[in-house]
Motif scaffolding. Structure first.
Motif, PDB file in Angstrom:
ATOM      1  N   THR A 218      -8.573  18.236  -7.490  1.00 39.20           N
ATOM      2  CA  THR A 218      -7.411  17.946  -8.321  1.00 39.20           C
ATOM      3  C   THR A 218      -6.660  19.231  -8.646  1.00 39.20           C
ATOM      4  O   THR A 218      -7.229  20.327  -8.630  1.00 39.20           O
ATOM      5  CB  THR A 218      -7.820  17.265  -9.639  1.00 39.20           C
ATOM      6  OG1 THR A 218      -8.589  18.190 -10.427  1.00 39.20           O
ATOM      7  CG2 THR A 218      -8.636  16.016  -9.378  1.00 39.20           C
TER       8      THR A 218
ATOM      9  N   TYR B  53     -10.812   1.310  -3.103  1.00 38.05           N
ATOM     10  CA  TYR B  53     -11.018   1.591  -4.520  1.00 38.05           C
ATOM     11  C   TYR B  53     -12.235   2.503  -4.700  1.00 38.05           C
ATOM     12  O   TYR B  53     -13.302   2.262  -4.125  1.00 38.05           O
ATOM     13  CB  TYR B  53     -11.205   0.301  -5.309  1.00 38.05           C
ATOM     14  CG  TYR B  53      -9.930  -0.501  -5.468  1.00 38.05           C
ATOM     15  CD1 TYR B  53      -8.951  -0.105  -6.376  1.00 38.05           C
ATOM     16  CD2 TYR B  53      -9.707  -1.641  -4.696  1.00 38.05           C
ATOM     17  CE1 TYR B  53      -7.769  -0.831  -6.513  1.00 38.05           C
ATOM     18  CE2 TYR B  53      -8.531  -2.366  -4.823  1.00 38.05           C
ATOM     19  CZ  TYR B  53      -7.567  -1.956  -5.732  1.00 38.05           C
ATOM     20  OH  TYR B  53      -6.397  -2.670  -5.857  1.00 38.05           O
TER      21      TYR B  53
ATOM     22  N   ASP C  67      -2.112  16.290 -11.679  1.00 35.69           N
ATOM     23  CA  ASP C  67      -0.827  15.983 -11.043  1.00 35.69           C
ATOM     24  C   ASP C  67      -1.018  15.528  -9.604  1.00 35.69           C
ATOM     25  O   ASP C  67      -0.200  14.780  -9.067  1.00 35.69           O
ATOM     26  CB  ASP C  67       0.082  17.221 -11.070  1.00 35.69           C
ATOM     27  CG  ASP C  67       0.454  17.634 -12.487  1.00 35.69           C
ATOM     28  OD1 ASP C  67       0.760  16.733 -13.304  1.00 35.69           O
ATOM     29  OD2 ASP C  67       0.426  18.838 -12.790  1.00 35.69           O
ATOM     30  N   GLU C  68      -2.088  15.996  -8.971  1.00 35.67           N
ATOM     31  CA  GLU C  68      -2.364  15.622  -7.588  1.00 35.67           C
ATOM     32  C   GLU C  68      -3.868  15.472  -7.407  1.00 35.67           C
ATOM     33  O   GLU C  68      -4.648  16.292  -7.889  1.00 35.67           O
ATOM     34  CB  GLU C  68      -1.819  16.676  -6.622  1.00 35.67           C
ATOM     35  CG  GLU C  68      -1.970  16.295  -5.160  1.00 35.67           C
ATOM     36  CD  GLU C  68      -1.370  17.336  -4.223  1.00 35.67           C
ATOM     37  OE1 GLU C  68      -0.215  17.150  -3.792  1.00 35.67           O
ATOM     38  OE2 GLU C  68      -2.065  18.347  -3.940  1.00 35.67           O
TER      39      GLU C  68
ATOM     40  N   ASN D 275      -5.464   4.951   0.700  1.00 37.15           N
ATOM     41  CA  ASN D 275      -5.034   4.067   1.779  1.00 37.15           C
ATOM     42  C   ASN D 275      -5.456   4.649   3.116  1.00 37.15           C
ATOM     43  O   ASN D 275      -4.742   5.449   3.724  1.00 37.15           O
ATOM     44  CB  ASN D 275      -3.505   3.868   1.730  1.00 37.15           C
ATOM     45  CG  ASN D 275      -3.055   3.144   0.483  1.00 37.15           C
ATOM     46  OD1 ASN D 275      -3.646   2.133   0.105  1.00 37.15           O
ATOM     47  ND2 ASN D 275      -2.028   3.654  -0.172  1.00 37.15           N
TER      48      ASN D 275
ATOM     49  N   ALA E 123      -4.833  10.398  -3.495  1.00 40.70           N
ATOM     50  CA  ALA E 123      -5.267   9.204  -4.219  1.00 40.70           C
ATOM     51  C   ALA E 123      -4.314   8.876  -5.354  1.00 40.70           C
ATOM     52  O   ALA E 123      -3.694   9.771  -5.952  1.00 40.70           O
ATOM     53  CB  ALA E 123      -6.674   9.405  -4.767  1.00 40.70           C
ATOM     54  N   THR E 124      -4.235   7.592  -5.647  1.00 39.65           N
ATOM     55  CA  THR E 124      -3.472   7.107  -6.795  1.00 39.65           C
ATOM     56  C   THR E 124      -4.439   6.722  -7.905  1.00 39.65           C
ATOM     57  O   THR E 124      -5.438   6.035  -7.646  1.00 39.65           O
ATOM     58  CB  THR E 124      -2.632   5.877  -6.408  1.00 39.65           C
ATOM     59  OG1 THR E 124      -1.747   6.228  -5.341  1.00 39.65           O
ATOM     60  CG2 THR E 124      -1.828   5.365  -7.590  1.00 39.65           C
ATOM     61  N   ALA E 125      -4.153   7.148  -9.123  1.00 43.84           N
ATOM     62  CA  ALA E 125      -4.992   6.783 -10.267  1.00 43.84           C
ATOM     63  C   ALA E 125      -4.624   5.375 -10.712  1.00 43.84           C
ATOM     64  O   ALA E 125      -3.513   5.123 -11.172  1.00 43.84           O
ATOM     65  CB  ALA E 125      -4.808   7.778 -11.402  1.00 43.84           C
ATOM     66  N   ILE E 126      -5.559   4.439 -10.580  1.00 40.58           N
ATOM     67  CA  ILE E 126      -5.325   3.048 -10.977  1.00 40.58           C
ATOM     68  C   ILE E 126      -5.514   2.871 -12.473  1.00 40.58           C
ATOM     69  O   ILE E 126      -4.775   2.143 -13.130  1.00 40.58           O
ATOM     70  CB  ILE E 126      -6.275   2.105 -10.205  1.00 40.58           C
ATOM     71  CG1 ILE E 126      -6.043   2.223  -8.697  1.00 40.58           C
ATOM     72  CG2 ILE E 126      -6.105   0.668 -10.669  1.00 40.58           C
ATOM     73  CD1 ILE E 126      -4.646   1.859  -8.263  1.00 40.58           C
TER      74      ILE E 126
ATOM     75  N   LEU F  72      -9.730   5.171  -8.676  1.00 39.90           N
ATOM     76  CA  LEU F  72      -8.709   5.700  -7.772  1.00 39.90           C
ATOM     77  C   LEU F  72      -8.529   4.740  -6.608  1.00 39.90           C
ATOM     78  O   LEU F  72      -9.378   3.900  -6.337  1.00 39.90           O
ATOM     79  CB  LEU F  72      -9.108   7.080  -7.243  1.00 39.90           C
ATOM     80  CG  LEU F  72      -9.455   8.158  -8.267  1.00 39.90           C
ATOM     81  CD1 LEU F  72      -9.873   9.436  -7.550  1.00 39.90           C
ATOM     82  CD2 LEU F  72      -8.279   8.426  -9.189  1.00 39.90           C
ATOM     83  N   LYS F  73      -7.413   4.919  -5.899  1.00 38.28           N
ATOM     84  CA  LYS F  73      -7.130   4.098  -4.710  1.00 38.28           C
ATOM     85  C   LYS F  73      -6.621   5.009  -3.603  1.00 38.28           C
ATOM     86  O   LYS F  73      -5.743   5.835  -3.827  1.00 38.28           O
ATOM     87  CB  LYS F  73      -6.068   3.035  -5.043  1.00 38.28           C
ATOM     88  CG  LYS F  73      -5.640   2.162  -3.864  1.00 38.28           C
ATOM     89  CD  LYS F  73      -6.673   1.122  -3.569  1.00 38.28           C
ATOM     90  CE  LYS F  73      -6.128  -0.029  -2.716  1.00 38.28           C
ATOM     91  NZ  LYS F  73      -5.492   0.392  -1.463  1.00 38.28           N
TER      92      LYS F  73
END
Length: 379
Positions: free
Chosen positions: A70, A117, A129-130, A160, A143-146, A157-158
């Motif tokens: 991160t 997931y 931030d990343e 793809n 990753a995207t924080a769900i 996290l998610k």
């Protein structure tokens, strides 16, 4: 006489040799079963030997454990004198900007579903931030924080990516002290690392690491960077999410803590479905029952909590619970010193009814109440 002895010497020797050969090759003629004896001698040591390798468990679990990196942009702290209005005016007038730097940290995560997931710790990705996820096979993805839950220190996290391997899930409720476990993660940024130990204790709480605590304790080496990684059993099934260590030096000292996988999966489901964790609530304040009061009410093992207050118009207040009531069981489950009861209510869905067994002025009673929704924490 001497001649007779010489005459018999060789026949006797030959007879003895023949008897030895017959006994060795045909023991069954004399009722001797060398086969069973040899079998016992061979198999007995083998039965006492334990597993010599946990490579199959690692092969099963490791592809689902990821490294997490991160980064976030932070402003460097100015000296205290720059808080003075004069100095701030000077900074603005001369267009002097506060310096910024990128703060990086690392951790681990576990792929729970082929859809991408992941479970990790809240403190691993908090305010990032990343978030970069690196898989065991070398692939990487942003990753995207769900969702995130500070009260349990869990986050979802998610990513793809195609062909993701999810980890098989075990049953932490059946895990016993002394069971062999493996910790898989990214200590100190070394890359994926496996350590081995046993379950040292279960149900650890009161450590003030999070609001809801029910940790699995292990002596498998867990170090900075392992947070969010997997604690698996000897078959490679997920038992917990490694979360914290107790250490006076910052490194592993044989006390690691993991959040049980059943709790982690329930929280993950809420975060994915609702964006937050839905917890049950009774609206009461309690304290562990004093020993003298427990003895007076013939309560074994100090099982029970004393109600010290109720939230106005909350579920407990509306059901008739009052200060001084001693709660002993909820849905026939002992409340212990209150920790077990709190976790049970938190895991109960709002609207569901529970049976609360109490002692009021020496009389046993049972009160049914519908669990409410725990109010949002005030900022």
């Amino acid at each position: 006489m001497k001649a007779v002895f010489q005459f018999l010497q060789w026949p006797v020797i030959c007879g003895l040799l023949a008897a030895i050969i017959i006994l060795d090759h045909f023991p069954s003629l004399f009722g001797i079963d060398n086969h069973n004896n040899q079998s016992q001698q061979i198999t007995a040591p083998a039965m006492s030997q334990g597993p010599y390798s946990y490579s199959q468990a690692v092969m099963s679990a490791a592809p689902a454990v990821v490294n997490i990196y991160t980064s976030k942009l932070v402003k460097e702290q100015l000296p205290p004198q720059f808080s003075d209005p004069f100095f701030r005016y000077f900074l603005q007038r001369n267009n002097i900007r506060q310096k910024e730097r990128v703060q990086r940290s690392l951790g681990s995560g576990v792929i729970i579903s082929p859809e991408g997931y992941l479970l990790t710790n809240h403190h691993v990705i908090n305010e990032a931030d990343e978030i970069l996820v690196l898989l065991q096979d070398g692939r990487e993805a942003l990753a995207t924080a769900i969702g995130s839950d500070p009260e349990s220190d869990l986050a979802v996290l998610k990513i793809n990516l195609d062909d993701l391997e999810s980890i098989p899930v075990g049953d932490p409720a059946s895990a016993m002290v002394g069971d062999v476990v493996l910790a898989i993660g990214n200590p100190y940024g070394f890359g994926q690392t496996v350590t081995q130990g046993i379950i040292s204790a279960t149900g650890r709480y009161g450590l003030k690491l999070s609001t809801y605590e029910n940790f699995i304790q292990t002596d498998a080496a867990i170090n900075p960077g392992n947070s969010g990684g997997a604690l698996v059993d000897a078959q490679g099934n997920l038992l917990g999410i490694n979360t914290a260590i107790y250490s006076k030096t910052g490194g592993s000292q044989g006390i690691g803590l993991a959040i049980p996988s059943d709790l982690a999966l329930r929280i993950m489901s809420d975060l994915v479905q609702y964006g937050k964790v839905i917890r049950g609530w009774l609206g009461i304040e309690v304290q562990a029952i004093p020993a003298a009061l427990a003895q007076a009410n013939q309560l074994q093992g100090n099982n029970g909590v004393v109600v010290t207050g109720t939230y106005p118009n909350g579920p407990a207040d509306q059901s008739g619970l009052i200060s001084g009531d001693i709660i002993t069981r909820i849905n026939n489950q002992p409340v212990g010193d209150g920790h077990a009861g709190m976790n049970f209510i938190a895991a109960t869905r709002p609207g569901e009814s529970v049976a609360i067994e109490i002692i009021r002025q020496g009389q046993k009673m049972k009160i049914d109440t519908a669990v409410g929704t725990r109010p949002e924490a005030e900022n």
